[in-house]
Design an enzyme around this catalytic site. Structure first.
Site, PDB file in Angstrom:
ATOM      1  N   ASP A  30      -7.846  -5.464   0.223  1.00  0.00           N
ATOM      2  CA  ASP A  30      -8.310  -6.393  -0.799  1.00  0.00           C
ATOM      3  C   ASP A  30      -7.928  -7.840  -0.527  1.00  0.00           C
ATOM      4  O   ASP A  30      -8.464  -8.750  -1.151  1.00  0.00           O
ATOM      5  CB  ASP A  30      -7.764  -5.986  -2.174  1.00  0.00           C
ATOM      6  N   HIS A  54       0.856  -1.182   0.000  1.00  0.00           N
ATOM      7  CA  HIS A  54       0.000   0.000   0.000  1.00  0.00           C
ATOM      8  C   HIS A  54       0.893   1.233   0.000  1.00  0.00           C
ATOM      9  O   HIS A  54       1.947   1.232   0.633  1.00  0.00           O
ATOM     10  CB  HIS A  54      -0.907   0.005   1.242  1.00  0.00           C
TER      11      HIS A  54
HETATM   12  N1  ACO Z   1       4.065  -7.911  -3.818  1.00  0.00           N
HETATM   13  C1  ACO Z   1       5.418  -7.882  -3.880  1.00  0.00           C
HETATM   14  N2  ACO Z   1       6.129  -6.739  -3.880  1.00  0.00           N
HETATM   15  C2  ACO Z   1       5.466  -5.594  -3.776  1.00  0.00           C
HETATM   16  C3  ACO Z   1       4.065  -5.555  -3.685  1.00  0.00           C
HETATM   17  C4  ACO Z   1       3.373  -6.768  -3.706  1.00  0.00           C
HETATM   18  N3  ACO Z   1       2.027  -6.809  -3.655  1.00  0.00           N
HETATM   19  N4  ACO Z   1       3.653  -4.272  -3.618  1.00  0.00           N
HETATM   20  C5  ACO Z   1       4.761  -3.529  -3.656  1.00  0.00           C
HETATM   21  N5  ACO Z   1       5.856  -4.321  -3.760  1.00  0.00           N
HETATM   22  C6  ACO Z   1       7.249  -3.874  -3.851  1.00  0.00           C
HETATM   23  C7  ACO Z   1       7.528  -3.358  -5.260  1.00  0.00           C
HETATM   24  O1  ACO Z   1       7.979  -4.379  -6.120  1.00  0.00           O
HETATM   25  C8  ACO Z   1       8.572  -2.308  -4.987  1.00  0.00           C
HETATM   26  O2  ACO Z   1       9.782  -2.973  -4.755  1.00  0.00           O
HETATM   27  P1  ACO Z   1      11.197  -2.306  -5.215  1.00  0.00           P
HETATM   28  O3  ACO Z   1      11.310  -1.067  -4.395  1.00  0.00           O
HETATM   29  O4  ACO Z   1      12.207  -3.351  -4.873  1.00  0.00           O
HETATM   30  O5  ACO Z   1      11.074  -2.030  -6.683  1.00  0.00           O
HETATM   31  C9  ACO Z   1       8.131  -1.710  -3.646  1.00  0.00           C
HETATM   32  O6  ACO Z   1       7.415  -2.743  -2.985  1.00  0.00           O
HETATM   33  C10 ACO Z   1       7.265  -0.479  -3.802  1.00  0.00           C
HETATM   34  O7  ACO Z   1       6.153  -0.848  -4.628  1.00  0.00           O
HETATM   35  P2  ACO Z   1       5.394   0.174  -5.575  1.00  0.00           P
HETATM   36  O8  ACO Z   1       4.588  -0.578  -6.569  1.00  0.00           O
HETATM   37  O9  ACO Z   1       6.364   1.183  -6.109  1.00  0.00           O
HETATM   38  O10 ACO Z   1       4.474   0.877  -4.509  1.00  0.00           O
HETATM   39  P3  ACO Z   1       3.295   1.875  -4.823  1.00  0.00           P
HETATM   40  O11 ACO Z   1       3.094   2.649  -3.581  1.00  0.00           O
HETATM   41  O12 ACO Z   1       3.550   2.605  -6.091  1.00  0.00           O
HETATM   42  O13 ACO Z   1       2.057   0.911  -5.123  1.00  0.00           O
HETATM   43  C11 ACO Z   1       0.359  -0.684  -4.790  1.00  0.00           C
HETATM   44  C12 ACO Z   1       1.142   0.486  -4.172  1.00  0.00           C
HETATM   45  C13 ACO Z   1      -0.138  -0.282  -6.196  1.00  0.00           C
HETATM   46  C14 ACO Z   1      -0.860  -0.978  -3.928  1.00  0.00           C
HETATM   47  C15 ACO Z   1       1.296  -1.919  -4.870  1.00  0.00           C
HETATM   48  O14 ACO Z   1       1.682  -2.302  -3.567  1.00  0.00           O
HETATM   49  C16 ACO Z   1       0.649  -3.082  -5.617  1.00  0.00           C
HETATM   50  O15 ACO Z   1       0.717  -3.117  -6.852  1.00  0.00           O
HETATM   51  N6  ACO Z   1       0.045  -4.056  -4.864  1.00  0.00           N
HETATM   52  C17 ACO Z   1      -0.631  -5.183  -5.490  1.00  0.00           C
HETATM   53  C18 ACO Z   1      -2.004  -4.754  -6.003  1.00  0.00           C
HETATM   54  C19 ACO Z   1      -2.973  -4.467  -4.863  1.00  0.00           C
HETATM   55  O16 ACO Z   1      -3.092  -5.238  -3.923  1.00  0.00           O
HETATM   56  N7  ACO Z   1      -3.705  -3.339  -4.970  1.00  0.00           N
HETATM   57  C20 ACO Z   1      -4.761  -2.962  -4.000  1.00  0.00           C
HETATM   58  C21 ACO Z   1      -4.360  -1.752  -3.234  1.00  0.00           C
HETATM   59  S1  ACO Z   1      -5.540  -1.330  -1.991  1.00  0.00           S
HETATM   60  C22 ACO Z   1      -6.745  -0.530  -2.840  1.00  0.00           C
HETATM   61  O17 ACO Z   1      -6.580   0.106  -3.820  1.00  0.00           O
HETATM   62  C23 ACO Z   1      -8.092  -0.616  -2.290  1.00  0.00           C
END
Ligand code: ACO
Length: 376
Positions: free
Chosen positions: A313, A260
């Site tokens: 989620d 998140h």
């Molecule tokens: N699984 C594994 N690694 C993850 C995950 C995950 N679910 N989420 C983030 N990371 C890692 C990324 O790979 C990144 O790693 P790095 O720094 O080594 O490259 C780091 O954590 C930061 O991740 P970002 O995607 O840059 O974080 P951001 O804040 O932009 O995105 C998001 C947040 C979109 C929710 C992301 O965590 C994600 O894609 N999660 C999976 C989809 C999801 O569950 N979405 C629902 C969100 S809640 C909602 O909207 C109601």
């Protein structure tokens, strides 16, 4: 002035807001200063919607007419039902909902200057009719007749009734009500921001919320719980979960339902939903909850230090599955709840409005010659 681009606007405040508050380190969420745990335990979705829209918990004298209004406006015009009938049954319910809400707006144009009464009525209509659009599309796409709303039921109970044509089970009705409370607002997320941008142009609330619906439909936002269930199904049993997740992590594949932008600990909504996912799973005998526990454990072993925890989620899909909500209706159910939050943000936006007009960092060329087509 050349400013650095903040990708994803991380950490950039775009409004002063008094609607909801998140402390991502402590895992705290409040609506109008009241903790989500207290609201989940004591409130109803209708009361929470009032709180979000009007800034305070309603008195008995205030809540009764508000609930009556919400009941009165559940019906859809027959032309909206005709429109829904024309949509492809293979289309996603989120797209049907977005189209339905935009079309409903055509019956209430509101292009003139709106006063408080117009705004209040638009909020009531949108909160009341959103469940009706979701339920009508669900039934019509399967070749069933739409079910007319009942006005002796809560919004959650009536939605379950309109989806199935059967009296809602009281426990399932209460758990759905609780899910709606948990999803009703969440500070400045992508869909709320999209809605506020459209609101800042003084577009109608129907345009505002249909834009927000488009933003919510993406898998990085509201769509993740569908992906969670697809993952749990593909894993198939708790015994296989460890190996599958280890492989995903080795391949650097994001695990849906984790991570998140704001929470760097467990999302407080996920904590509450986990309890209900467990309670519902005990009676249904599906493997989803047990498999999810192993997924959670393995992800946390690898990523806890990075601040990646289950988000809302991760467990909501299991709860919705147990409530017999079709998988592609999970995000529309989220939208039924979030309608209240989007509208509260719209009211706040237009109260102290300035049109959003950010800037950009131009990285293209200058002074290019125009080359006639035959010489390109
Ligand atoms: N699984 C594994 N690694 C993850 C995950 C995950 N679910 N989420 C983030 N990371 C890692 C990324 O790979 C990144 O790693 P790095 O720094 O080594 O490259 C780091 O954590 C930061 O991740 P970002 O995607 O840059 O974080 P951001 O804040 O932009 O995105 C998001 C947040 C979109 C929710 C992301 O965590 C994600 O894609 N999660 C999976 C989809 C999801 O569950 N979405 C629902 C969100 S809640 C909602 O909207 C109601």
């Amino acid at each position: 002035m050349t400013a650095e681009v903040i990708h994803g606007l991380e950490g950039v405040p775009i409004a002063e807001s008094g609607i909801s508050f998140v402390d991502g380190k402590a895992g705290r969420l409040e609506y109008r200063g009241i903790s989500i745990e207290d609201l989940a335990e004591h409130s109803t979705f209708e009361e929470t919607a009032y709180l979000l829209l009007f800034g305070k918990l309603p008195t008995r004298e205030e809540v009764d007419p508000f609930q009556d209004d919400l009941r009165t406006h559940r019906r859809l015009k027959y032309r909206i039902l005709d429109l829904i009938k024309c949509l492809p049954e293979t289309g996603h319910p989120m797209d049907a909902l977005q189209a339905g809400i935009a079309a409903i707006g055509m019956f209430y144009p509101l292009r003139q200057k709106m006063d408080d009464v117009d705004r209040g009525l638009a909020c009531i209509r949108l909160i009341s009719k959103t469940p009706s659009v979701v339920a009508a599309f669900e039934r019509l796409r399967k070749g069933d007749q739409q079910v007319s709303p009942r006005d002796d039921l809560t919004l959650a109970g009536n939605f379950l009734y309109m989806m199935t044509g059967k009296d809602p089970d009281p426990l399932k009705q209460r758990i759905l009500d609780l899910c709606l409370i948990l999803h009703a607002d969440h500070t400045m997320n992508a869909s709320t921001f999209a809605g506020r941008v459209v609101g800042s142009t003084l577009a109608t609330p129907y345009s505002v919320t249909s834009s927000a619906l488009g933003a919510l439909s993406g898998p990085l936002h509201g769509g993740a719980n569908e992906d969670v269930m697809a993952l749990l199904d593909s894993i198939g049993s708790p015994q296989r979960a460890g190996a599958v997740i280890e492989e995903m992590i080795a391949n650097k594949t994001k695990v849906p339902g984790f991570g998140h932008r704001v929470y760097k600990t467990m999302d407080p909504r996920a904590k509450i939903l986990k309890k209900y996912a467990q309670q519902l799973s005990e009676t249904s005998g599906t493997h989803h909850f047990e498999t999810a526990l192993v997924v959670e454990k393995v992800v946390q072993e690898h990523y806890q230090e990075k601040g990646i925890w289950p988000n809302v989620d991760f467990f909501s899909g299991i709860v919705y599955t147990e409530l017999n909500i079709p998988r592609d209706c999970f995000t529309p159910v989220f939208a039924i709840a979030r309608m209240a939050g989007w509208l509260a943000h719209w009211l706040e936006q237009v109260e102290r409005n300035r049109i959003f007009r950010p800037t950009q960092k131009y990285v293209g060329p200058h002074d290019q010659p125009y080359i006639p087509i035959e010489k390109r």
